[in-house]
Design a protein around this motif. Structure first.
Motif, mmCIF file in Angstrom:
data_model
loop_
_atom_site.group_PDB
_atom_site.id
_atom_site.type_symbol
_atom_site.label_atom_id
_atom_site.label_comp_id
_atom_site.label_asym_id
_atom_site.label_seq_id
_atom_site.Cartn_x
_atom_site.Cartn_y
_atom_site.Cartn_z
ATOM 1 N N ALA A 1 30.137 36.625 23.137
ATOM 2 C CA ALA A 1 30.817 37.516 24.077
ATOM 3 C C ALA A 1 30.036 38.786 24.383
ATOM 4 O O ALA A 1 30.436 39.566 25.246
ATOM 5 C CB ALA A 1 32.193 37.886 23.524
ATOM 6 N N ILE A 2 28.924 39.007 23.681
ATOM 7 C CA ILE A 2 28.169 40.249 23.868
ATOM 8 C C ILE A 2 26.660 39.991 23.989
ATOM 9 O O ILE A 2 25.917 40.813 24.539
ATOM 10 C CB ILE A 2 28.485 41.238 22.705
ATOM 11 C CG1 ILE A 2 27.997 42.646 22.985
ATOM 12 C CG2 ILE A 2 27.926 40.721 21.381
ATOM 13 C CD1 ILE A 2 28.519 43.700 22.008
ATOM 14 N N SER B 1 34.294 37.482 32.579
ATOM 15 C CA SER B 1 34.732 36.542 31.542
ATOM 16 C C SER B 1 35.710 35.562 32.147
ATOM 17 O O SER B 1 36.588 35.952 32.911
ATOM 18 C CB SER B 1 35.426 37.283 30.399
ATOM 19 O OG SER B 1 34.467 37.912 29.594
ATOM 20 N N ASP C 1 29.740 43.284 29.128
ATOM 21 C CA ASP C 1 29.983 41.964 28.536
ATOM 22 C C ASP C 1 31.090 42.050 27.473
ATOM 23 O O ASP C 1 32.072 41.291 27.503
ATOM 24 C CB ASP C 1 28.675 41.439 27.920
ATOM 25 C CG ASP C 1 28.735 39.967 27.580
ATOM 26 O OD1 ASP C 1 29.782 39.330 27.805
ATOM 27 O OD2 ASP C 1 27.729 39.427 27.081
ATOM 28 N N ALA C 2 30.949 42.995 26.553
ATOM 29 C CA ALA C 2 31.966 43.138 25.497
ATOM 30 C C ALA C 2 33.323 43.496 26.104
ATOM 31 O O ALA C 2 34.367 42.953 25.718
ATOM 32 C CB ALA C 2 31.531 44.201 24.491
ATOM 33 N N SER D 1 34.514 42.932 29.164
ATOM 34 C CA SER D 1 35.194 41.897 29.959
ATOM 35 C C SER D 1 35.903 40.913 29.028
ATOM 36 O O SER D 1 37.021 40.468 29.312
ATOM 37 C CB SER D 1 34.230 41.186 30.912
ATOM 38 O OG SER D 1 33.282 40.419 30.220
ATOM 39 N N THR D 2 35.285 40.606 27.906
ATOM 40 C CA THR D 2 35.941 39.712 26.943
ATOM 41 C C THR D 2 37.156 40.400 26.323
ATOM 42 O O THR D 2 38.242 39.814 26.214
ATOM 43 C CB THR D 2 34.942 39.293 25.843
ATOM 44 O OG1 THR D 2 33.759 38.799 26.462
ATOM 45 C CG2 THR D 2 35.539 38.223 24.945
HETATM 46 MG MG MG Z 1 31.685 39.006 27.228
#
Ligand code: MG
Ligand code: AMP
Length: 300
Positions: free
Chosen positions: A140-141, A210, A253-254, A256-257
């Protein structure tokens, strides 16, 4: 990373462009070789195999990423959690398209995940797990981190206009194409990818989505996504897609998850943690609006 990385860049000539591509893709390869759960000799696989028995020293960059990931767990109340590895496997999303787990397997996976099971010692730069079966999953990152690293490498070599993308889910833009104000990136509707929901002009910034990969399975009309709510141990339901903008791709990235798990009500607080952050949610239209924008650039 099991996906495609695409890089567009401006260079004075094709030979220079080739050198730049090589440097950027070397960074991507480094991240893949370091974080992949699918490669037995990656740094993360080594951690997963040994960090329950002994404190394992990792290189400073990986240590920094793990610290950043655990900090995201802290500020999201555990919605973002790189120890979801056993849960991802229990739900059949590791190399598969998902299935309902037997309840005993699910209970075991739940007991083996939780970010407080990871101990980081900054003095020795070591990682240790507090319980058998803990498995890190940086899915996820890691893609965002790869983009940031590749972009840094290109910047150091003087590149002033480039767009880097991973699997049409995360983008990082350096500068803008000559004569333009930024790189145009579209956010499409997960139900119909020909339909553009929003267009963002990225410039020295990132965007991550995501859920767009459509990784989910359905039983009796219920849709189970590959993003797990670590607080319940089950896949998130009701969310289709979340897109986040932020300066660094590691953060978008982190986030959006995390926001896929948390939903729009928790977005403002997390988005206020840095500049140029916004989120666009697409939810299953059961109750309320299907599309919700929070601090989204240009509104909607
Ligand atoms: Mg992510
Ligand atoms: P992304 O596409 O960036 O949202 O990442 C999704 C991937 O992250 C999944 O395929 C899992 O490997 C992993 N994952 C699932 N749920 C979580 C979560 N709550 N926190 C962190 N990683 C997760």
């Amino acid at each position: 990373m099991g996906t495609t990385v695409e890089i567009l860049l401006w260079a004075p000539n094709s030979q220079r462009a080739s050198e730049l591509f090589e440097t950027a893709f070397a960074e991507i390869d480094y991240v893949d070789a370091t974080l992949s759960n699918y490669k037995a000799n990656s740094e993360v696989s080594r951690l997963n195999a040994t960090a329950v028995r002994e404190a394992v020293t990792v290189d400073p960059e990986v240590f920094g990423l793990l610290k950043r990931a655990l900090e995201y767990s802290r500020i999201t109340g555990g919605a973002f959690d790189i120890t979801v590895g056993p849960l991802v496997k229990a739900w059949g999303f590791f190399g598969g398209t998902g299935r309902l787990p037997p309840s005993r397997a699910l209970a075991r996976a739940r007991s083996q995940s939780g970010w407080s099971l990871v101990l980081l010692d900054p003095e020795d730069r070591t990682v240790r797990f507090r319980r058998e079966g803990v498995e890190l999953d940086l899915g996820a990152i890691g893609k965002g981190w790869a983009l940031d690293r590749a972009a840094d490498a290109l910047r150091r070599l003087g590149v002033s206009a480039a767009l880097l993308g991973v699997g049409e889910s995360s983008y990082y833009a350096i500068g803008a194409p000559p004569g333009l104000n930024g790189w145009q990136v579209n956010v499409t509707d997960p139900a119909d990818t020909n339909r553009v929901l929003a267009t963002v002009l990225l410039r020295d910034g990132s965007l991550s989505t995501s859920g767009a990969t459509q990784q989910f399975f359905e039983i009796d009309g219920r849709r189970y996504s590959h993003i797990i709510d670590p607080r319940t141990g089950s896949p998130v339901e009701g969310m289709e897609q979340v897109t986040v903008t932020a300066v660094e791709a590691t953060d978008s990235d982190a986030l959006s998850t995390a926001l896929f798990v948390l939903g729009p009500d928790s977005a403002s607080v997390l988005l206020s943690g840095g500049p140029n952050r916004g989120a666009l949610f697409v939810r299953e239209a059961r109750a309320g609006p299907r599309i919700v924008a929070v601090e989204w650039p240009g509104g909607r």
